[in-house]
Design a protein around this motif. Sequence first.
Motif, mmCIF file in Angstrom:
data_model
loop_
_atom_site.group_PDB
_atom_site.id
_atom_site.type_symbol
_atom_site.label_atom_id
_atom_site.label_comp_id
_atom_site.label_asym_id
_atom_site.label_seq_id
_atom_site.Cartn_x
_atom_site.Cartn_y
_atom_site.Cartn_z
ATOM 1 N N PHE A 165 0.812 -1.218 0.000
ATOM 2 C CA PHE A 165 0.000 0.000 0.000
ATOM 3 C C PHE A 165 0.849 1.274 0.000
ATOM 4 C CE2 PHE A 165 -3.682 -2.569 1.022
ATOM 5 C CZ PHE A 165 -4.740 -1.834 0.505
ATOM 6 N N THR A 166 2.142 1.150 -0.243
ATOM 7 C CA THR A 166 3.003 2.329 -0.165
ATOM 8 C C THR A 166 2.713 3.334 -1.278
ATOM 9 O OG1 THR A 166 4.675 1.064 -1.375
ATOM 10 C CG2 THR A 166 4.925 1.214 1.016
ATOM 11 N N HIS A 167 2.093 2.883 -2.368
ATOM 12 C CA HIS A 167 1.794 3.786 -3.481
ATOM 13 C C HIS A 167 0.439 4.469 -3.318
ATOM 14 C CE1 HIS A 167 5.330 2.440 -5.608
ATOM 15 N NE2 HIS A 167 4.941 1.177 -5.496
ATOM 16 N N ASP A 168 -0.299 4.095 -2.288
ATOM 17 C CA ASP A 168 -1.573 4.753 -2.006
ATOM 18 C C ASP A 168 -1.281 6.096 -1.342
ATOM 19 O OD1 ASP A 168 -3.960 5.585 -0.470
ATOM 20 O OD2 ASP A 168 -4.799 3.681 -1.146
ATOM 21 N N MET A 169 -1.645 7.192 -2.015
ATOM 22 C CA MET A 169 -1.257 8.509 -1.511
ATOM 23 C C MET A 169 -2.007 8.896 -0.235
ATOM 24 S SD MET A 169 -0.518 10.813 -4.901
ATOM 25 C CE MET A 169 -1.920 10.246 -5.846
ATOM 26 N N PHE A 170 -3.226 8.358 -0.054
ATOM 27 C CA PHE A 170 -3.946 8.621 1.190
ATOM 28 C C PHE A 170 -3.217 7.980 2.368
ATOM 29 C CE2 PHE A 170 -7.322 8.942 -2.029
ATOM 30 C CZ PHE A 170 -7.821 10.198 -1.724
ATOM 31 N N VAL A 171 -2.796 6.739 2.167
ATOM 32 C CA VAL A 171 -2.027 6.047 3.206
ATOM 33 C C VAL A 171 -0.686 6.750 3.405
ATOM 34 C CG1 VAL A 171 -0.908 3.872 3.846
ATOM 35 C CG2 VAL A 171 -3.159 3.839 2.769
ATOM 36 N N GLY A 172 -0.075 7.183 2.304
ATOM 37 C CA GLY A 172 1.213 7.859 2.384
ATOM 38 C C GLY A 172 1.154 9.127 3.214
ATOM 39 N N SER A 173 0.115 9.933 3.015
ATOM 40 C CA SER A 173 -0.018 11.159 3.814
ATOM 41 C C SER A 173 -0.225 10.828 5.286
ATOM 42 C CB SER A 173 -1.172 12.011 3.292
ATOM 43 O OG SER A 173 -2.407 11.332 3.402
ATOM 44 N N SER A 174 -0.885 9.686 5.572
ATOM 45 C CA SER A 174 -1.080 9.260 6.965
ATOM 46 C C SER A 174 0.232 8.817 7.601
ATOM 47 C CB SER A 174 -2.105 8.114 7.033
ATOM 48 O OG SER A 174 -3.371 8.547 6.605
ATOM 49 N N ILE A 175 1.099 8.183 6.813
ATOM 50 C CA ILE A 175 2.417 7.780 7.322
ATOM 51 C C ILE A 175 3.235 9.019 7.682
ATOM 52 C CG2 ILE A 175 4.625 6.715 6.688
ATOM 53 C CD1 ILE A 175 3.032 4.733 4.971
ATOM 54 N N ILE A 176 3.234 10.013 6.796
ATOM 55 C CA ILE A 176 3.956 11.269 7.072
ATOM 56 C C ILE A 176 3.428 11.907 8.342
ATOM 57 C CG2 ILE A 176 4.419 13.599 6.215
ATOM 58 C CD1 ILE A 176 4.107 12.371 3.347
ATOM 59 N N ASP A 177 2.096 11.965 8.454
ATOM 60 C CA ASP A 177 1.462 12.567 9.624
ATOM 61 C C ASP A 177 1.822 11.820 10.902
ATOM 62 O OD1 ASP A 177 -0.740 14.401 10.770
ATOM 63 O OD2 ASP A 177 -1.432 12.423 11.358
ATOM 64 N N MET A 178 1.869 10.477 10.821
ATOM 65 C CA MET A 178 2.197 9.669 11.999
ATOM 66 C C MET A 178 3.604 9.972 12.499
ATOM 67 S SD MET A 178 4.129 6.775 12.977
ATOM 68 C CE MET A 178 4.409 5.891 11.443
ATOM 69 N N TYR A 179 4.594 9.962 11.586
ATOM 70 C CA TYR A 179 5.969 10.239 12.004
ATOM 71 C C TYR A 179 6.108 11.658 12.548
ATOM 72 C CZ TYR A 179 7.909 5.891 10.134
ATOM 73 O OH TYR A 179 8.226 4.574 9.933
ATOM 74 N N ALA A 180 5.462 12.615 11.878
ATOM 75 C CA ALA A 180 5.557 14.010 12.327
ATOM 76 C C ALA A 180 4.942 14.188 13.705
ATOM 77 C CB ALA A 180 4.868 14.927 11.318
ATOM 78 N N ASN A 181 3.793 13.535 13.956
ATOM 79 C CA ASN A 181 3.127 13.659 15.250
ATOM 80 C C ASN A 181 3.843 12.897 16.353
ATOM 81 O OD1 ASN A 181 0.365 15.153 15.484
ATOM 82 N ND2 ASN A 181 0.396 14.276 13.436
ATOM 83 N N CYS A 182 4.725 11.988 15.971
ATOM 84 C CA CYS A 182 5.568 11.302 16.958
ATOM 85 C C CYS A 182 6.909 12.015 17.095
ATOM 86 C CB CYS A 182 5.781 9.845 16.551
ATOM 87 S SG CYS A 182 4.296 8.826 16.644
ATOM 88 N N ALA A 183 6.990 13.250 16.547
ATOM 89 C CA ALA A 183 8.191 14.088 16.625
ATOM 90 C C ALA A 183 9.397 13.428 15.972
ATOM 91 C CB ALA A 183 8.507 14.456 18.069
ATOM 92 N N ASN A 184 9.133 12.582 14.977
ATOM 93 C CA ASN A 184 10.221 11.954 14.223
ATOM 94 C C ASN A 184 10.175 12.501 12.802
ATOM 95 O OD1 ASN A 184 12.021 10.223 12.910
ATOM 96 N ND2 ASN A 184 11.539 8.536 14.272
ATOM 97 N N LEU A 185 10.557 13.758 12.682
ATOM 98 C CA LEU A 185 10.428 14.447 11.410
ATOM 99 C C LEU A 185 11.372 13.888 10.358
ATOM 100 C CD1 LEU A 185 8.676 16.731 10.312
ATOM 101 C CD2 LEU A 185 10.542 18.303 10.811
ATOM 102 N N GLU A 186 12.497 13.338 10.784
ATOM 103 C CA GLU A 186 13.470 12.819 9.831
ATOM 104 C C GLU A 186 12.881 11.650 9.041
ATOM 105 O OE1 GLU A 186 16.704 12.627 7.526
ATOM 106 O OE2 GLU A 186 16.190 14.205 8.955
ATOM 107 N N ASP A 187 12.219 10.709 9.727
ATOM 108 C CA ASP A 187 11.595 9.579 9.032
ATOM 109 C C ASP A 187 10.448 10.049 8.141
ATOM 110 O OD1 ASP A 187 13.331 7.770 10.046
ATOM 111 O OD2 ASP A 187 11.987 6.933 11.548
#
Length: 714
Positions: A373-395
């Motif tokens: 599901f890595t090519h699903d852009m809806f899922v992709g934006s959720s992955i970015i949001d998850m890392y950012a909200n866990c204060a892991n901006l680098e990932d």
Amino acid sequence: MNQFSIVVNRYFSHQKSSYINSNIFKNNCFNLIQRSYLRPSISHASILQHVKELKHLQQVHAYIVTSGLAQNIFLSNRLTNSYASCGLMNDAEQIFHRIPCKNVVSWTILISGYAKNYRFVEAIGVFSEMVASGLLPNDITISSIVPAFGKLGLTQIGKSIHSFWIRRGYGSNVIVETALVGMYSRFGHVGVARKVFDYMPERNDVSWNAIIECYSDHGFGEEGFRLFNLVRREGFTVDCFTIMSLISAASSIDGSRVGEGIHSFASRTGFQNDQLVRTALMNMYVNRNCTDDAYFIFNEMKVKDVVAWTLMLTAFSSGKYWAKALEHFNEMMRVEDLELDSVALMGILKSCSSLGALHQGRGVHALIVKIGFTHDMFVGSSIIDMYANCANLEDARIFFEGMEEKDVACWNAMIAGNGMNGYGNDAIDLFLQMKGLDINPDESTLVCVLCACSHAGMVDKGLDIFSHMVKTWNIVPSSRHYACVVDLLSRAGRLRDAYSLVNSMPFDPDFEVYCALLSACKVHGKIELGIEISNKLFQLEPNDAGYYVLLSNMYALAGNWEGVKMTRVSLRAKGLKKDPGFSSIEINGELYTFMAGQKDHPQYSEVEGLVKFMIERIKEAGYVPDTKSVLQELSDDVKFDILYHHSEKLAIAFGLGRTKQGTIIRITKNLRTCNDCHYASKFISKVFERVLVVKDANRFHVFEGGVCSCKDFW
């Protein structure tokens, strides 16, 4: 129908699936065909009508080919239909193209197959080929293609087909007219759908369901119920689709009693055990934030499909039962043959994001890679949001840069991530990159950018972007944008400018705008203005206890204890309760949650000593408890005990004891952090030489070396 076909049909009707699923199908049925002196095409067609499994269909197909009957149009049509019914449209199309002289039935079967398998573009393509070949569609063709126009929103083509039907003088046909009702409903043309329905000389159960669903789906629940009462008076049968339309109608009507009434009606009529009805009821309760009711239905389900599991996951996530959502997801993963969809993955990522559960989030990310599901852009934006909200901006950044294709939601998530973590310049750079790549920002993009400017103290840049929204990006500022600018000005100490902006808004300010202004009043000690803003908030959100608490804290900071008392009396008089504070910390993949004042926690015996040690150390460094927000009639010891047992202090102490020196301690809190906890956290970061990342209900706080990234404005 010949004698052999009658025998086959009768036998299948008695034996049903047990016959088809056995080897008798291969051994006996083909022997009957081989011995039959009757017309083989009719015999094979009778068998195809009952074949449900692919391997048996392929056996019949093979026998037809070896028997030299592959050119028989009657059998070819039946084979096309059988493969389409199995969802094998590529096989169906191959058989269709081998038919030498296709008739209208051949074309209609392929069109219907594509439409029923949700391949609407292909269905329309085949329909166009059929018309170009000179064949005129019949009523079944029209009723098969019309839903495709509705699904794709092809209004003009749909109207043209309707006109064609009328011009050709086909007359009345309940199937076609019902399909037209559904098509106009999809277009949002409720009035036209009703006209088609009203002119129908004949109506069946499906017709009534279609018009009730039309009104229900477009927010006209009362009319949907009126039509339902008319259905019952005219004696039409109620089925599961009627019930689902009524559930949708109930969702558009304020109040929960209508939905409960439909639930009761479904139980009385015996439809409560229908899987579709149960799922619709769950969805209704989820949308009403009635998580317990949804969970009750979920637990009653004997067979739970991915939709039911995902709905329940959504209920836990949206209802802020994030720990329960993680537990629920882990149960999902233990169910065999349960294929996760993008909605489920986004739901669990949201929970990981809200809880700051980085380890769990990484596990979900790995699962997403595994199942493709890595090519699903809806899922992709959720992955970015998850890392950012866990204060892991680098990932978050690594994933974002590795995406082959990014939509505006992905860019928004990355901009917001930089902003919430205090990297305002990086957020602006991303925003400018969008412009260079000709990606048009939307309303959410500008909200993310303005928030980033606010958190980074970039006042002039934020005001410049705000003033050029309409001219440069053709985006009219909404209440959310005004709230961001009010926050931007307030953080910079320009409270008068912020209040002036609120008063000059082209529409009435909503609770977001007033809440931003109220927070500024608290920081800058503007009590009178704070009281004025609070009264406006109470009018907009009379049942939100958070504003009463914020006003009470403002009075406390100003030393107005009579005001504190009056506010708390008002809170109790309205029967409102402040949400209990809780904080979560993830250690080695396990999530621990602490409630404020919780002394019966399984780890409390461990935490109690750690809290005492932590408080003693920071007191030695100069920490003095801020008791202004605690009831003054309490003794000092009680005040201190309440403050020391705030949920984030318990979680931080637990993290200090359970993690190695140098490990970042990440805390997620459901409420806004109080002054004392914020003050104490600065000392903890300095004394214990740890980085503390605390995400409260309002923003991120990164404490390092005795300083907070929020610059004491939150």
